[in-house]
Design an enzyme around this catalytic site. Sequence first.
Site, PDB file in Angstrom:
ATOM      1  CB  THR A  41      -0.934  -0.004   1.229  1.00  0.00           C
ATOM      2  OG1 THR A  41      -1.887  -1.061   1.093  1.00  0.00           O
ATOM      3  CG2 THR A  41      -1.669   1.327   1.345  1.00  0.00           C
ATOM      4  CB  CYS A  42       3.795   2.234   2.032  1.00  0.00           C
ATOM      5  SG  CYS A  42       4.890   3.642   2.276  1.00  0.00           S
ATOM      6  N   GLY A 185     -11.531  13.052  10.259  1.00  0.00           N
ATOM      7  CA  GLY A 185     -10.552  14.139  10.325  1.00  0.00           C
ATOM      8  C   GLY A 185      -9.186  13.683  10.791  1.00  0.00           C
ATOM      9  CB  VAL A 187      -2.945  11.113   9.212  1.00  0.00           C
ATOM     10  CG1 VAL A 187      -1.777  11.411   8.282  1.00  0.00           C
ATOM     11  CG2 VAL A 187      -2.532  11.325  10.661  1.00  0.00           C
ATOM     12  CG  HIS A 448      21.094  32.154  12.699  1.00  0.00           C
ATOM     13  ND1 HIS A 448      19.810  32.185  13.181  1.00  0.00           N
ATOM     14  CD2 HIS A 448      21.365  33.409  12.256  1.00  0.00           C
ATOM     15  CE1 HIS A 448      19.320  33.406  13.055  1.00  0.00           C
ATOM     16  NE2 HIS A 448      20.258  34.170  12.492  1.00  0.00           N
TER      17      HIS A 448
END
Length: 470
Positions: A41-42, A185, A187, A448
């Site tokens: 399925t995945c 509702g 995933v 950063h």
Amino acid sequence: MTSYDVIIIGSGPGGYIAAVRCGQLGLKTAIIEKYPTLGGTCLNVGCIPSKAVLESTELYQKATHQFAEHGIDADNLRADLPRMMARKDQVVKKVCDGVVFLMKKNKVDILHGVASFVDATTVQVVPMEGGSGEAQQLTAKNIIIATGSKPSTLPFITLDKERIITSTEALALRELPQHLIIVGGGVIGLELGSVYARLGSKVSVVEYTDAIIPTMDRTLGKELLRSLKKQGLEFYLSHKVTAVVRTGDTVKLTAQGGPSAELQLEGDYCLVSVGRRPYTDGLNLPAAGVELDEKGRVKVNEDLQTTVPGIWAIGDVVRGAMLAHKASDEGVYVAELIAGQAPEVNYLLIPGVVYTWPEVASVGYTEEQLKEQGKAYKVGSFPYSASGRALAGADTEGVVKVLTDAQTDEILGVHMIGARIADIIAEAVGIMHFRGAAEDVGLMSHAHPTYAEAFKEACLNAAGIGALNM
């Protein structure tokens, strides 16, 4: 009759990863898959294709709603759904072909057909209807059941797979729904709802509980609900669906929102997304002595061994979260056990991700669970609106929430919503794997500006230190 060390039934993320690891460990291995392609399925109708169309529609969403903010004029844009689906199919083919390559590389025999037990050590393989080849029997010292799951429905809803559909059909539509009604509702429903809302469909989500993604930390559900409403999705929470009926090209949904509050919605498609059920059909488990539990899952012990020594089960077909990476971890675990090693799976540290935009991810305990346990904890958080990288990227919706032990500062749970969260959660899993503290993350240098700095700042906040950076 061909003999193997290991036979694996099912080639999804649990089965094929188990096969790869068995091959690496020198075990003579065969994998059986009833469909023409490997990946389950995945890879075929779940994780991979959904992420492909999510990516395509996210680009379209940014082009239509955010490019102007960046000084980019993109007039007369249009979305071509058939081409998006064609690209999705190409992605799926490449990934599935990659699994075949892995099987060959690790000397795993591939058999296509329907597998069923003859006894505890013998499996029969029969070609699918219309398939080529003859029935054959294989025997093995160890057999791994990795047959996964199928979409569930409600007793009164008939899935015609044309207008009343599952996620499988929703990932293969060639026309844009005018009004897509989604039952559930969770995933899968929210990811696919996002896809079609971005392309211009009206999307209505009907959920039985009082929150979306109800199994995750409630902070995430509240934040995601706010974001998806801005994107145009409409929600009907605390509504119990009582009927879904198709007439021609119209689907009518009826739901009860209270003693005297009835909801009626009409659309051209209804996606039923109320979870998945373990798939054991046709395996003839009684012949092997394998038992199921009250929920139809294969019974296993802590080592994922069934009620019969030498027969194992992994992934969606056993207890626990139905997640591809959970199945993969279990596949490696069983392969290494069979080879005489001492593997480990920490189920608390298997992350959950929702690939909407903003993305959502969670690992460890939720705040609700810690309250139920009576655990003394601290909360640290950092908003994306204060992140320099998020500001530069115009993706300021989101927050990172960190839960720590009030005495030791050990991180107990991390819950995130925002841009690139699906990748950032891996840092939280790594720290928690080594039982790290919030202060430890605060001491780690983060490049950063990056989205990952939000996790560091939330950890500093949990440790009682104010924000250090933007």
